[in-house]
Design a protein around this motif. Structure first.
Motif, PDB file in Angstrom:
ATOM      1  N   THR A 120       1.943 -32.846  15.377  1.00 60.22           N
ATOM      2  CA  THR A 120       0.713 -33.638  15.327  1.00 60.22           C
ATOM      3  C   THR A 120       0.930 -34.842  14.412  1.00 60.22           C
ATOM      4  O   THR A 120       1.947 -34.940  13.722  1.00 60.22           O
ATOM      5  CB  THR A 120      -0.460 -32.804  14.796  1.00 60.22           C
ATOM      6  N   GLN A 126      -2.833 -27.059  13.301  1.00 62.15           N
ATOM      7  CA  GLN A 126      -1.903 -28.150  13.600  1.00 62.15           C
ATOM      8  C   GLN A 126      -0.740 -27.599  14.427  1.00 62.15           C
ATOM      9  O   GLN A 126      -0.198 -28.274  15.287  1.00 62.15           O
ATOM     10  CB  GLN A 126      -1.381 -28.783  12.312  1.00 62.15           C
ATOM     11  N   ILE A 170       1.113 -32.211   7.192  1.00 56.88           N
ATOM     12  CA  ILE A 170       1.453 -31.873   8.578  1.00 56.88           C
ATOM     13  C   ILE A 170       2.660 -30.945   8.547  1.00 56.88           C
ATOM     14  O   ILE A 170       3.744 -31.353   8.100  1.00 56.88           O
ATOM     15  CB  ILE A 170       1.801 -33.126   9.408  1.00 56.88           C
ATOM     16  N   TRP A 218      -5.989 -26.973   9.249  1.00 56.46           N
ATOM     17  CA  TRP A 218      -4.577 -27.025   8.841  1.00 56.46           C
ATOM     18  C   TRP A 218      -3.731 -26.076   9.706  1.00 56.46           C
ATOM     19  O   TRP A 218      -2.687 -26.466  10.223  1.00 56.46           O
ATOM     20  CB  TRP A 218      -4.436 -26.656   7.351  1.00 56.46           C
ATOM     21  N   GLU A 278      -2.978 -36.078   9.360  1.00 57.03           N
ATOM     22  CA  GLU A 278      -2.764 -35.264   8.162  1.00 57.03           C
ATOM     23  C   GLU A 278      -4.013 -34.462   7.815  1.00 57.03           C
ATOM     24  O   GLU A 278      -5.137 -34.936   7.987  1.00 57.03           O
ATOM     25  CB  GLU A 278      -2.398 -36.152   6.975  1.00 57.03           C
TER      26      GLU A 278
END
Lengths: 332, 358
Positions: free
Chosen positions: A197, A237, A191, A234, A200
């Motif tokens: 967020t 996030q 993260i 990813w 993970e």
């Protein structure tokens, strides 16, 4: 001259020339995981009580990281400022060349000469965005700012019917990377520190690490294909509302700012159906992570940020000049 | 007027007479009475005092002649900061011409060239290869040949060593072969007493990092120092007058010390104790002093060399410290010492070269 007299003579000279010595604080070298129970490398970057930067760092994080990984980084083969990987990139020893993520000050992307290969009907088969030679650096036109300056995480936060562009954040190297190592691809944090967020996103590290490329269109990593279908998850996030599935270009998201969006989501199941690797509608197919040297023309340079401001960096980390990334796939 | 030859002969005669007298004194030494012992103590004390006075006189004379404080031969004193040279963007390497009248500093940001200063710190010129703009090169370390005064500059981006004449004319680029394939990636540079050019090669993986000795003005490889995997990003080099080699094995946090045959004989190690190293990069030798720039410790550490390469250098102390004030560093990197004992240290993040003296 007697021995004792000679000795006294020498001692006299020594004493007269001698001055007390000072003391020095010892320090430590590069970060390395697995230093045991009494690691001596912590103090290379941290001060328990006298830190000068967040995380008890002894120094501005960017300066610390660039001591090895910047232009003056004579302790690594990865120069993320110049966007250059020297021979031996990665500890397994990769080839010298252009870094896959571009660079923060300079980049080596030949952004003006994409080479798409199409079928007779115009469908894209494969494409190449050549990398420049390591002595052909070009100044970046946009880059993620890692100097801890204030900026907006565009799209951060939930869908909003009001004009919420994203929260204000400041980034540095450690916002995205874990300098201590965590077993993840490119030591990416599960993260990012500024994401806000709680879920993970872990991408396992590749056994064979390849940091350089000769083709910027090949954004995937054949040594870790999981990266390809997880990377959008990813990135988003931070850029939460930019995660969009198939059909999002014609479906109103309900967000006042990010209303109609290009697809960025790509699931594992979709990936498995479409292997071997080819262009995927994920974040890194069009954008690089660190910085690009792409240039924008009369129209493209006037595209504003989501808040309506036309900034200097209108290349938005794109891999090609103007809207070359659009044309490579859509061939209009 | 007395000639130099006559003066030398007179000095030799005096030394001979003193030697004869000393030998006779030792042979005829009688047993001492109390009075004799007192006389002897007074004599010893007097000679000690003469020694002190003589040393002071010698120091005064040397200072007067040199105009700059020389390195003392006794390892107890640390230098003091005297001035700064500004006008260099992220300086990395530094070297001084044999005469001490020119200071060469590599600039790794901005124009990316070598700036040349006079001994007063005034810029008198720049060095750069014939072609390419500022982005095309990355000068890192610099060394000056003591024989030809040619200037050698390692360029990491171009994987080359650029050579300039003493007048600043670009002469040629050296591209030594890599240890496994391709070209070497030169970093640290130093000249040995025999005229050979020593360079650290950080091309390839750690297994390939090494020290290479070049001869024939750098045109041919003479030998390699260090076994596979021995170094990890070796940076600066220093070679003493006997050919002993000191390598700042940077990422290993040590200074590896080799005898002239290229055998590793000792090392100053990484650690948290006094004199232990963290991230050594620049390194220089002057007289019986070894200076090691410890980049992340923000200091220069000073060691005493004992004359026997197998004997570990003794830590004397350090100078510098973290900060932006006078005599403070932010990531120091390169170091060079002029004939007059003046010490130059590149202070990378403070964009200056610091000048220190004894």
């Amino acid at each position: 001259m007697r021995k004792s007299a000679r000795f006294a003579f020498v001692v006299g000279c020594v004493v007269s020339l001698s001055i007390g010595v000072g003391t020095a604080a010892a320090d430590n070298g590069p970060h390395v995981k697995g230093q045991g129970l009494t690691p001596d490398t912590c103090a290379a970057c941290h001060r328990a009580h006298t830190g000068k930067a967040p995380y008890n760092l002894k120094e501005n994080q960017e300066a610390l990281c660039f001591t090895c990984h910047g232009t003056t980084g004579t302790g690594s083969n990865l120069d993320v400022q110049d966007g250059v990987g020297y021979s031996g990139t990665g500890r397994s020893g990769g080839a010298a060349g252009a870094l896959r993520g571009g660079g923060f000050k300079y980049a080596l992307i030949n952004t003006s000469e994409p080479k798409p290969v199409r079928t007779e009907t115009g469908k894209l088969v494969e494409a190449t965005i050549p990398a420049l030679g390591t002595s052909e650096l070009k100044e970046t036109t946009s880059a993620h700012s890692v100097d801890e300056s204030s900026q907006i995480a565009w799209g951060n936060g939930p869908i909003s019917s009001t004009s919420e562009m994203g929260k204000s954040i400041s980034l540095t190297c450690g916002s995205c990377h874990d300098p201590h190592g965590n077993g993840n691809y490119r030591i990416l944090r599960p993260i990012p520190t500024e994401a806000g967020t709680k879920t993970e996103v872990k991408i396992p590290d590749a056994t064979t690490k390849v940091y350089t490329t000769t083709n910027y269109w090949a954004s995937w990593d054949t040594n870790q294909m999981e990266f390809e279908y997880k990377v959008s998850e990813w990135c988003t996030q931070c850029h939460t509302r930019l995660l969009a599935g198939s059909g999002s270009g014609n479906a109103n998201s309900g967000d006042a700012t990010y209303t109609y969006r290009h697809r960025t989501s790509y699931t594992k199941e979709e990936w498995e159906k479409s292997a071997p690797p080819k262009a995927k509608p994920n974040c890194i197919q069009c954008h690089v992570a660190h910085g690009t040297d792409a240039t924008m023309g009369a129209n493209a340079s006037q595209v504003a940020y989501p808040n309506g401001v036309v900034g200097k960096e209108t290349s938005f980390l794109l891999r090609l000049d103007n809207r070359g990334v659009c044309q490579t796939c859509h061939n209009k | 007027m007395t000639t130099e030859k006559e003066s030398s002969a007179a000095v030799a005669d005096l030394l001979h007479d003193a030697g004869e007298a000393g030998r006779a004194d030792a042979a005829d030494q009688p047993r001492l009475t109390d009075a004799a012992r007192k006389r002897r103590r007074r004599k010893i004390a007097a000679l000690g005092g003469i020694g002190v006075a003589l040393a002071i006189v010698i120091l005064i004379i040397i200072r007067a002649l040199s105009g700059s404080n020389p390195l003392p031969s006794i390892p107890s004193e640390l230098p003091h900061h005297v001035s700064d040279i500004y006008g260099v963007n992220q300086p990395m390497g530094v070297a001084v011409s044999p005469s001490g009248d020119r200071v060469y500093v590599t600039e790794s940001e901005g124009s990316r060239l070598v700036r040349v200063f006079d001994s007063s710190g005034h810029q008198i010129g720049t060095l750069q290869p014939n072609s390419g703009n500022g982005s095309f090169r990355l000068p890192v370390y610099v060394a000056v040949s003591p024989k030809t005064e040619e200037v050698f500059v390692s360029d990491r981006l171009r994987e080359a060593i650029d050579v300039y004449s003493p007048s600043g004319k670009y002469l040629r680029a050296l591209r030594p072969p890599g240890s496994s394939s391709g070209k070497a990636n030169p970093l640290g540079l130093a000249f040995g007493p025999e005229g050979g050019l020593y360079m650290t090669d950080v091309g390839g993986s750690r297994q390939n990092h090494r020290v290479l000795v070049l001869g024939g003005s750098g045109s041919k490889s003479l030998r390699t120092i260090g076994s596979r995997g021995m170094f990890w990003f070796p940076n600066g080099l220093a070679v003493d007058g006997k050919g002993d080699l000191y390598v700042a094995d940077s990422n290993d946090g040590r200074v590896a010390i080799f005898n002239p045959a290229g055998k590793l004989v000792s090392a100053i190690a990484r650690g948290v104790g006094e004199g232990d190293l963290a991230l050594p990069r620049g390194i220089a030798i002057s007289g019986d002093r070894l200076f090691v720039v410890d980049t992340t410790a923000q200091t220069v550490k000073v060691f005493h060399l004992h004359g026997n390469v197998a004997e570990l250098p003794t830590y004397i102390g350090s100078f510098g410290g973290e900060g932006i004030g006078n005599g403070q560093f932010r990531y120091p990197n390169g170091i060079a010492i002029g004939r007059n004992g003046r010490i130059y240290v590149t202070d990378r993040q403070n964009a200056r070269v610091q000048v220190w003296e004894y």
